[in-house]
Design a protein around this motif. Structure first.
Motif, PDB file in Angstrom:
ATOM      1  N   GLU A   4      33.350  45.848 -54.793  1.00  0.00           N
ATOM      2  CA  GLU A   4      33.351  44.874 -53.705  1.00  0.00           C
ATOM      3  C   GLU A   4      32.202  45.213 -52.763  1.00  0.00           C
ATOM      4  OE1 GLU A   4      35.151  42.171 -52.656  1.00  0.00           O
ATOM      5  OE2 GLU A   4      36.184  42.128 -54.561  1.00  0.00           O
ATOM      6  N   ILE A   5      31.284  44.312 -52.599  1.00  0.00           N
ATOM      7  CA  ILE A   5      30.140  44.558 -51.739  1.00  0.00           C
ATOM      8  C   ILE A   5      30.446  44.165 -50.293  1.00  0.00           C
ATOM      9  CG2 ILE A   5      27.716  43.993 -51.311  1.00  0.00           C
ATOM     10  CD1 ILE A   5      27.859  45.439 -53.877  1.00  0.00           C
ATOM     11  N   PHE A   6      31.126  43.057 -50.095  1.00  0.00           N
ATOM     12  CA  PHE A   6      31.335  42.540 -48.754  1.00  0.00           C
ATOM     13  C   PHE A   6      32.787  42.609 -48.297  1.00  0.00           C
ATOM     14  CE2 PHE A   6      27.594  40.278 -50.427  1.00  0.00           C
ATOM     15  CZ  PHE A   6      26.668  40.885 -49.612  1.00  0.00           C
ATOM     16  N   GLY A   7      33.620  43.364 -49.000  1.00  0.00           N
ATOM     17  CA  GLY A   7      35.008  43.534 -48.579  1.00  0.00           C
ATOM     18  C   GLY A   7      35.766  42.233 -48.611  1.00  0.00           C
ATOM     19  N   ASP A   8      36.550  41.996 -47.583  1.00  0.00           N
ATOM     20  CA  ASP A   8      37.431  40.832 -47.548  1.00  0.00           C
ATOM     21  C   ASP A   8      36.820  39.620 -46.853  1.00  0.00           C
ATOM     22  OD1 ASP A   8      39.438  42.167 -48.894  1.00  0.00           O
ATOM     23  OD2 ASP A   8      40.224  43.041 -47.045  1.00  0.00           O
ATOM     24  N   GLU A   9      35.535  39.704 -46.514  1.00  0.00           N
ATOM     25  CA  GLU A   9      34.906  38.566 -45.851  1.00  0.00           C
ATOM     26  C   GLU A   9      34.910  37.357 -46.790  1.00  0.00           C
ATOM     27  OE1 GLU A   9      31.025  39.144 -44.157  1.00  0.00           O
ATOM     28  OE2 GLU A   9      31.434  41.270 -43.870  1.00  0.00           O
ATOM     29  N   PRO A  10      35.257  36.175 -46.268  1.00  0.00           N
ATOM     30  CA  PRO A  10      35.208  34.986 -47.126  1.00  0.00           C
ATOM     31  C   PRO A  10      33.756  34.644 -47.458  1.00  0.00           C
ATOM     32  CG  PRO A  10      35.696  34.386 -44.862  1.00  0.00           C
ATOM     33  CD  PRO A  10      35.691  35.895 -44.916  1.00  0.00           C
ATOM     34  N   LEU A  11      33.558  34.079 -48.626  1.00  0.00           N
ATOM     35  CA  LEU A  11      32.223  33.691 -49.054  1.00  0.00           C
ATOM     36  C   LEU A  11      31.953  32.268 -48.604  1.00  0.00           C
ATOM     37  CD1 LEU A  11      31.650  36.150 -51.031  1.00  0.00           C
ATOM     38  CD2 LEU A  11      30.439  34.381 -52.261  1.00  0.00           C
ATOM     39  N   VAL A  12      31.649  32.101 -47.355  1.00  0.00           N
ATOM     40  CA  VAL A  12      31.322  30.793 -46.809  1.00  0.00           C
ATOM     41  C   VAL A  12      29.984  30.902 -46.095  1.00  0.00           C
ATOM     42  CG1 VAL A  12      33.705  30.034 -46.540  1.00  0.00           C
ATOM     43  CG2 VAL A  12      32.601  31.248 -44.683  1.00  0.00           C
ATOM     44  N   VAL A  13      29.343  29.776 -45.914  1.00  0.00           N
ATOM     45  CA  VAL A  13      28.053  29.765 -45.228  1.00  0.00           C
ATOM     46  C   VAL A  13      28.303  29.855 -43.732  1.00  0.00           C
ATOM     47  CG1 VAL A  13      25.922  28.498 -44.848  1.00  0.00           C
ATOM     48  CG2 VAL A  13      27.027  28.414 -47.084  1.00  0.00           C
ATOM     49  N   MET A  14      28.020  31.014 -43.189  1.00  0.00           N
ATOM     50  CA  MET A  14      28.168  31.257 -41.756  1.00  0.00           C
ATOM     51  C   MET A  14      26.799  31.045 -41.098  1.00  0.00           C
ATOM     52  SD  MET A  14      31.346  31.963 -41.590  1.00  0.00           S
ATOM     53  CE  MET A  14      31.687  32.748 -40.044  1.00  0.00           C
ATOM     54  N   PRO A  15      26.778  30.811 -39.784  1.00  0.00           N
ATOM     55  CA  PRO A  15      25.495  30.563 -39.111  1.00  0.00           C
ATOM     56  C   PRO A  15      24.456  31.670 -39.323  1.00  0.00           C
ATOM     57  CG  PRO A  15      27.295  29.984 -37.652  1.00  0.00           C
ATOM     58  CD  PRO A  15      27.913  30.618 -38.869  1.00  0.00           C
ATOM     59  N   ASP A  16      24.887  32.924 -39.440  1.00  0.00           N
ATOM     60  CA  ASP A  16      23.912  34.004 -39.598  1.00  0.00           C
ATOM     61  C   ASP A  16      23.204  33.967 -40.953  1.00  0.00           C
ATOM     62  OD1 ASP A  16      26.247  34.804 -40.987  1.00  0.00           O
ATOM     63  OD2 ASP A  16      25.743  36.923 -40.754  1.00  0.00           O
ATOM     64  N   ILE A  17      23.808  33.302 -41.927  1.00  0.00           N
ATOM     65  CA  ILE A  17      23.222  33.267 -43.269  1.00  0.00           C
ATOM     66  C   ILE A  17      22.401  32.010 -43.523  1.00  0.00           C
ATOM     67  CG2 ILE A  17      25.074  32.164 -44.570  1.00  0.00           C
ATOM     68  CD1 ILE A  17      24.761  34.447 -46.575  1.00  0.00           C
ATOM     69  N   GLU A  18      22.572  30.991 -42.682  1.00  0.00           N
ATOM     70  CA  GLU A  18      21.873  29.719 -42.894  1.00  0.00           C
ATOM     71  C   GLU A  18      20.357  29.858 -42.985  1.00  0.00           C
ATOM     72  OE1 GLU A  18      23.423  27.125 -39.879  1.00  0.00           O
ATOM     73  OE2 GLU A  18      25.237  26.715 -41.033  1.00  0.00           O
ATOM     74  N   PRO A  19      19.698  30.636 -42.092  1.00  0.00           N
ATOM     75  CA  PRO A  19      18.236  30.765 -42.223  1.00  0.00           C
ATOM     76  C   PRO A  19      17.813  31.397 -43.551  1.00  0.00           C
ATOM     77  CG  PRO A  19      18.953  31.513 -40.061  1.00  0.00           C
ATOM     78  CD  PRO A  19      20.188  31.300 -40.875  1.00  0.00           C
ATOM     79  N   ALA A  20      18.583  32.374 -44.033  1.00  0.00           N
ATOM     80  CA  ALA A  20      18.260  33.020 -45.306  1.00  0.00           C
ATOM     81  C   ALA A  20      18.431  32.036 -46.462  1.00  0.00           C
ATOM     82  CB  ALA A  20      19.135  34.256 -45.506  1.00  0.00           C
ATOM     83  N   LEU A  21      19.496  31.241 -46.443  1.00  0.00           N
ATOM     84  CA  LEU A  21      19.709  30.234 -47.495  1.00  0.00           C
ATOM     85  C   LEU A  21      18.615  29.170 -47.462  1.00  0.00           C
ATOM     86  CD1 LEU A  21      23.516  29.387 -47.684  1.00  0.00           C
ATOM     87  CD2 LEU A  21      22.021  30.002 -49.577  1.00  0.00           C
ATOM     88  N   ALA A  22      18.210  28.782 -46.254  1.00  0.00           N
ATOM     89  CA  ALA A  22      17.205  27.726 -46.100  1.00  0.00           C
ATOM     90  C   ALA A  22      15.845  28.130 -46.672  1.00  0.00           C
ATOM     91  CB  ALA A  22      17.069  27.348 -44.629  1.00  0.00           C
ATOM     92  N   LEU A  23      15.580  29.429 -46.792  1.00  0.00           N
ATOM     93  CA  LEU A  23      14.301  29.882 -47.345  1.00  0.00           C
ATOM     94  C   LEU A  23      14.085  29.339 -48.760  1.00  0.00           C
ATOM     95  CD1 LEU A  23      14.252  33.632 -46.227  1.00  0.00           C
ATOM     96  CD2 LEU A  23      12.798  31.784 -45.358  1.00  0.00           C
ATOM     97  N   GLY A  24      15.166  29.126 -49.488  1.00  0.00           N
ATOM     98  CA  GLY A  24      15.046  28.594 -50.849  1.00  0.00           C
ATOM     99  C   GLY A  24      14.712  29.644 -51.892  1.00  0.00           C
ATOM    100  N   VAL A  25      14.960  30.911 -51.589  1.00  0.00           N
ATOM    101  CA  VAL A  25      14.687  31.978 -52.545  1.00  0.00           C
ATOM    102  C   VAL A  25      15.545  31.789 -53.791  1.00  0.00           C
ATOM    103  CG1 VAL A  25      14.794  34.482 -52.940  1.00  0.00           C
ATOM    104  CG2 VAL A  25      13.990  33.591 -50.734  1.00  0.00           C
ATOM    105  N   MET A  26      16.817  31.441 -53.584  1.00  0.00           N
ATOM    106  CA  MET A  26      17.736  31.220 -54.691  1.00  0.00           C
ATOM    107  C   MET A  26      18.106  29.749 -54.729  1.00  0.00           C
ATOM    108  SD  MET A  26      20.003  34.510 -53.972  1.00  0.00           S
ATOM    109  CE  MET A  26      19.044  35.654 -53.005  1.00  0.00           C
ATOM    110  N   GLN A  27      17.850  29.116 -55.862  1.00  0.00           N
ATOM    111  CA  GLN A  27      18.126  27.698 -55.992  1.00  0.00           C
ATOM    112  C   GLN A  27      18.971  27.440 -57.229  1.00  0.00           C
ATOM    113  OE1 GLN A  27      14.564  25.354 -55.760  1.00  0.00           O
ATOM    114  NE2 GLN A  27      14.042  26.165 -53.756  1.00  0.00           N
TER     115      GLN A  27
END
Length: 182
Positions: A4-27
């Protein structure tokens, strides 16, 4: 062994991750390879360590893979990852991120990696690959193919209409629409 890398955190798009997702590194375009596997495209040149960090990029990886796992066909057939390294420079390459990605792919993802194709690798790749490949288990390592700039080789696995235009294909992916749908 599953980790488990992130423990019990839900896998949802939180505001802190939006800029990283928007980069388009993973499509995750809505196309499949000739074996019916979902294609995932990594565009590593788009990593911007001023906007994100390895932990957030790993969360992006998990969110992308999680979105793929919602499809039962992907659970059966797995995925084909195309890692496009054009424009990847040494300052964007972080061994700590690569190590974490290798651990995630091998030990933490309930996703079948059917293949990984590396294209447009930079000159320093030939120095780094022998080190990075030793982080991978032989079974996963055997699924890697280094293509270089010969995009025609990709058509062994992927029809041209399912390859992105930047790799000699005809497919155009709208990453913004995909991110909004998450």
């Amino acid at each position: 062994m599953r980790v488990e890398i992130f423990g019990d955190e839900p896998l949802v798009v939180m505001p802190d991750i939006e800029p990283a997702l928007a980069l388009g590194v993973m499509q995750v375009p809505s196309v499949r390879d000739k074996s019916g596997r979902q294609i995932i495209q990594l565009r590593l040149r788009l990593i911007d360590w001023k906007v994100t960090n390895p932990s957030l990029m790993l969360k992006c990886l998990w969110i992308c893979y999680n979105s793929v796992l919602t499809d039962e066909e992907n659970q059966r057939r797995g995925v084909l990852i195309i890692a496009d390294m054009i424009g990847l420079t040494r300052d964007k390459f972080r061994l700590d991120f690569v190590r974490s990605m290798a651990r995630t792919i091998q030990n933490a993802l309930p996703l079948r990696i059917g293949g990984m194709r590396i294209v447009n690798q930079p000159g320093f790749f030939n120095i780094v690959w022998p080190i990075v490949s030793r982080l991978l288990k032989p079974k996963i390592r055997s699924r890697f193919a280094v293509i270089g700039k010969d995009y025609g080789l990709l058509t062994q696995w992927v029809d041209a209409e399912c390859l992105p235009k930047e790799l000699g294909g005809m497919y155009e992916h709208d990453h913004t629409v995909w991110v909004k749908a998450l």
